[in-house]
Enzyme design. Structure first.
Site, PDB file in Angstrom:
ATOM      1  N   SER A   1       0.825  -1.203   0.000  1.00 13.70           N
ATOM      2  CA  SER A   1       0.000   0.000   0.000  1.00 13.70           C
ATOM      3  C   SER A   1       0.866   1.262   0.000  1.00 13.70           C
ATOM      4  O   SER A   1       1.687   1.444  -0.890  1.00 13.70           O
ATOM      5  CB  SER A   1      -0.953  -0.052   1.190  1.00 13.70           C
ATOM      6  OG  SER A   1      -2.022   0.833   1.028  1.00 13.70           O
TER       7      SER A   1
ATOM      8  N   ASP B   1      -5.413  -3.952  -2.246  1.00 11.11           N
ATOM      9  CA  ASP B   1      -4.369  -3.578  -1.299  1.00 11.11           C
ATOM     10  C   ASP B   1      -3.637  -4.800  -0.725  1.00 11.11           C
ATOM     11  O   ASP B   1      -4.253  -5.716  -0.184  1.00 11.11           O
ATOM     12  CB  ASP B   1      -5.027  -2.788  -0.165  1.00 11.11           C
ATOM     13  CG  ASP B   1      -4.041  -2.049   0.708  1.00 11.11           C
ATOM     14  OD1 ASP B   1      -3.093  -2.676   1.197  1.00 11.11           O
ATOM     15  OD2 ASP B   1      -4.235  -0.839   0.898  1.00 11.11           O
TER      16      ASP B   1
END
Length: 264
Positions: A49, A161
């Site tokens: 991320s 993610d």
């Protein structure tokens, strides 16, 4: 002739695992400041991320001072826009374009420091290590927080993610050849988080709760750095300078250990 005991000891290959944390990713820059000051540069980096975004730009060779200037100017409009009704409220395609401009459209194979971004294929439930081809789309996928951002299609995969399965990718860095891994975890436990004000706040609050309850690789690192940012917002870019300072403080508290471990 060189006797066996006269042979130069092989230096440890240093790896850096950078966690996700949305806007909190700015704290990674404070950690990097301290490491650079001490002449400690990673031989390989993996990020999830926000950690993938910082890692990609750093591994592309962009000077840290320039990265900080970019971070201080960054706004949500630079990295996302409202999506059409679908699999997320926002589309982070602008993030891909932004990273591409900053690093000059590079591929993983062109980076001065080996780098990998982690994402998750929601169709198979598998962690996907992205380390080939263009860097920017990989960063976009690694930052696609489920529900908040639309997932990123890749062949028959649907990527979200990387923090969903591995927010501190220590094992990925070791697989890249690191002997000594420094991990930076931006999701410390907090007694009571701030009341969410937006759908993004709610999404990351739910997500961070899941991250803390799931298995984490952070404790498997040789050195774990956890900046004291538990009560910082995940979405407020006005905190950038304070986050960098907290990252610097956390790294300062660990730098003597790192230097001892590395024989510096």
């Amino acid at each position: 002739m060189r006797w066996p005991w006269q042979r130069k000891k092989r230096s440890l290959r240093i790896g850096l695992a950078l966690s996700g944390g949305a806007v909190r990713g700015a704290a990674h820059l404070g950690v990097l400041e301290v490491l650079e000051r001490e002449g400690i540069r990673p031989d390989c980096v993996a990020g999830a991320s926000a950690g993938s975004m910082v890692g990609a730009v750093y591994c592309a060779g962009i000077p840290l001072a320039d990265i900080k200037r970019l971070a201080l100017r960054l706004q949500w409009s630079d990295v996302s826009h409202i999506a059409r009704p679908g699999l997320g409220f926002f589309d982070n395609r602008p993030l891909e374009d932004y990273v591409d401009r900053v690093i000059g459209g590079r591929c993983f194979e062109e980076l001065p420091i080996p780098f990998a971004a982690v994402a998750v294929d929601v169709m198979s439930g598998e962690l996907i290590v992205l380390n080939e081809g263009p860097v920017a789309p990989a960063v976009r996928a690694s930052c696609a927080l489920p529900i908040v951002f639309t997932p990123v299609p890749r062949g028959d995969q649907l990527l979200v993610d990387g923090g969903v399965l591995n927010n501190v990718p220590v094992s990925v860095v070791r697989a890249m050849g690191a002997d000594y891994v420094i991990a930076v975890d931006l999701v410390p436990p907090v007694e009571r988080p701030a009341q969410p004000q937006t759908v993004f706040d709610l999404g990351v609050l739910v997500f961070s709760t899941l991250l803390r309850s799931a298995y984490s690789e952070a404790h498997t690192a040789d050195c774990l750095i956890m900046p004291d940012i538990g009560h910082f917002s995940w979405a407020d870019f006005s905190q950038t300078l304070d986050l960098i300072a907290r990252g610097r403080e956390a790294a300062e508290s660990k730098i003597e250990q790192i230097k001892r471990d590395l024989g510096r």
